[in-house]
Scaffold this motif. Structure first.
Motif, PDB file in Angstrom:
ATOM      1  N   ASN A  73       0.852  -1.184   0.000  1.00  0.00           N
ATOM      2  CA  ASN A  73       0.000   0.000   0.000  1.00  0.00           C
ATOM      3  C   ASN A  73       0.890   1.237   0.000  1.00  0.00           C
ATOM      4  N   LEU A  74       0.980   1.899  -1.123  1.00  0.00           N
ATOM      5  CA  LEU A  74       1.878   3.034  -1.272  1.00  0.00           C
ATOM      6  C   LEU A  74       1.473   4.222  -0.399  1.00  0.00           C
ATOM      7  N   LEU A  75       0.227   4.238   0.075  1.00  0.00           N
ATOM      8  CA  LEU A  75      -0.264   5.356   0.869  1.00  0.00           C
ATOM      9  C   LEU A  75      -0.180   5.097   2.378  1.00  0.00           C
ATOM     10  N   SER A  76       0.319   3.930   2.756  1.00  0.00           N
ATOM     11  CA  SER A  76       0.419   3.615   4.182  1.00  0.00           C
ATOM     12  C   SER A  76       1.595   4.355   4.818  1.00  0.00           C
ATOM     13  N   LYS A  77       1.566   4.465   6.141  1.00  0.00           N
ATOM     14  CA  LYS A  77       2.661   5.128   6.862  1.00  0.00           C
ATOM     15  C   LYS A  77       3.964   4.360   6.711  1.00  0.00           C
ATOM     16  N   ASP A  78       3.901   3.025   6.792  1.00  0.00           N
ATOM     17  CA  ASP A  78       5.125   2.225   6.641  1.00  0.00           C
ATOM     18  C   ASP A  78       5.763   2.459   5.277  1.00  0.00           C
ATOM     19  N   ALA A  79       4.927   2.512   4.228  1.00  0.00           N
ATOM     20  CA  ALA A  79       5.459   2.764   2.890  1.00  0.00           C
ATOM     21  C   ALA A  79       6.084   4.141   2.814  1.00  0.00           C
ATOM     22  N   ALA A  80       5.395   5.136   3.351  1.00  0.00           N
ATOM     23  CA  ALA A  80       5.910   6.507   3.308  1.00  0.00           C
ATOM     24  C   ALA A  80       7.232   6.625   4.054  1.00  0.00           C
ATOM     25  N   ASP A  81       7.343   5.959   5.199  1.00  0.00           N
ATOM     26  CA  ASP A  81       8.600   5.987   5.961  1.00  0.00           C
ATOM     27  C   ASP A  81       9.724   5.333   5.170  1.00  0.00           C
ATOM     28  N   GLY A  82       9.415   4.212   4.512  1.00  0.00           N
ATOM     29  CA  GLY A  82      10.431   3.518   3.726  1.00  0.00           C
ATOM     30  C   GLY A  82      10.882   4.324   2.532  1.00  0.00           C
ATOM     31  N   ILE A  83       9.935   4.935   1.844  1.00  0.00           N
ATOM     32  CA  ILE A  83      10.275   5.715   0.658  1.00  0.00           C
ATOM     33  C   ILE A  83      11.052   6.963   1.042  1.00  0.00           C
ATOM     34  N   LYS A  84      10.705   7.581   2.167  1.00  0.00           N
ATOM     35  CA  LYS A  84      11.478   8.730   2.639  1.00  0.00           C
ATOM     36  C   LYS A  84      12.913   8.316   2.946  1.00  0.00           C
ATOM     37  N   ALA A  85      13.080   7.131   3.527  1.00  0.00           N
ATOM     38  CA  ALA A  85      14.427   6.635   3.819  1.00  0.00           C
ATOM     39  C   ALA A  85      15.237   6.475   2.537  1.00  0.00           C
ATOM     40  N   ILE A  86      14.597   5.976   1.481  1.00  0.00           N
ATOM     41  CA  ILE A  86      15.271   5.826   0.189  1.00  0.00           C
ATOM     42  C   ILE A  86      15.665   7.189  -0.367  1.00  0.00           C
ATOM     43  N   GLN A  87      14.766   8.166  -0.278  1.00  0.00           N
ATOM     44  CA  GLN A  87      15.079   9.519  -0.732  1.00  0.00           C
ATOM     45  C   GLN A  87      16.223  10.123   0.079  1.00  0.00           C
ATOM     46  N   ASP A  88      16.211   9.901   1.383  1.00  0.00           N
ATOM     47  CA  ASP A  88      17.248  10.461   2.247  1.00  0.00           C
ATOM     48  C   ASP A  88      18.627   9.882   1.935  1.00  0.00           C
ATOM     49  N   MET A  89      18.661   8.707   1.309  1.00  0.00           N
ATOM     50  CA  MET A  89      19.944   8.125   0.891  1.00  0.00           C
ATOM     51  C   MET A  89      20.463   8.745  -0.403  1.00  0.00           C
ATOM     52  N   GLY A  90      19.672   9.629  -1.010  1.00  0.00           N
ATOM     53  CA  GLY A  90      20.102  10.303  -2.236  1.00  0.00           C
ATOM     54  C   GLY A  90      19.540   9.727  -3.510  1.00  0.00           C
ATOM     55  N   HIS A  91      18.649   8.754  -3.398  1.00  0.00           N
ATOM     56  CA  HIS A  91      18.037   8.144  -4.572  1.00  0.00           C
ATOM     57  C   HIS A  91      16.780   8.918  -4.984  1.00  0.00           C
ATOM     58  N   SER A  92      16.398   8.769  -6.246  1.00  0.00           N
ATOM     59  CA  SER A  92      15.175   9.378  -6.745  1.00  0.00           C
ATOM     60  C   SER A  92      14.030   8.373  -6.687  1.00  0.00           C
TER      61      SER A  92
END
Length: 203
Positions: A73-92
């Protein structure tokens, strides 16, 4: 396949002098570039694992996520936290769009972009999920501000290599003549095939 094998592939590109580029940073007038792309069909957790491994090596990639997914579920909090972590690593990040969900794929895409960008901010590029022949031949309805991973500049004008269905069906990337000559490459890697020892998607 496993994470250690994947790391070996990345190191081979680095040892060969390749620069890892995001779609928005790619320069068609330069050589020695690899656009590293991940279509996240099954697991955000595996995407995080892959992004973490790449961060350690100083490699940048772009991850594309499905809004219409049976696996997460891309709209869940767990997904959002994971995707933010990926962005914070410098990935798009960007949208992995499945046109088969809609009768009118253009309207469906516009709808998903609005939802995706409200949740995750403005995106620079997107990829299609299991693109049809007509999509691969070119479409004219993507907004100019959004790069399509199958646009000619990134798909047919340079070498495209994919691990679709868990195998490099057109040859190992490090054995390709484009690799040995230092030519530009788009490399599509699905985390599901590398971050687990399973022999199929379900396993």
């Amino acid at each position: 396949m496993n994470p250690f094998k994947y790391q070996e592939h990345l190191n081979a590109f680095l040892d060969n002098g390749y620069n890892f580029k995001k779609f928005e940073d790619f320069n068609a007038n330069e050589s020695g570039q690899v656009i590293l792309r991940h279509d996240i069909d099954f697991s955000i957790e595996m995407a995080i694992q892959m992004a973490t491994l790449e961060k350690v090596l100083g490699v940048e990639s772009t991850c594309y996520f499905l809004l219409a997914s049976d696996g997460y579920n891309l709209l869940s909090k767990d997904a959002a936290d994971g995707i933010k972590a990926i962005q914070d690593m410098g990935h798009s990040i960007g949208l992995h769009f499945d046109p088969t969900v809609y009768e009118d794929e253009k309207i469906g895409f516009e709808c998903e972009v609005e939802i995706f960008e409200r949740r995750y901010g403005r995106m620079s590029s997107m990829s299609f999920h299991r693109p049809s022949k007509s999509i691969l031949e070119g479409i004219n309805w993507l907004p100019e501000r959004i790069i399509g991973a199958y646009q000619a500049e990134y798909f047919t004008d340079i070498t495209y290599i994919s691990d679709s269905q868990g195998a490099f069906r057109y040859g190992h990337p490090c054995e390709h003549t484009s690799f040995t000559q230092g030519l530009n490459i788009q490399l599509l890697i699905h985390p599901i095939w590398w971050m687990t020892d399973g022999k199929g998607a379900v396993e």
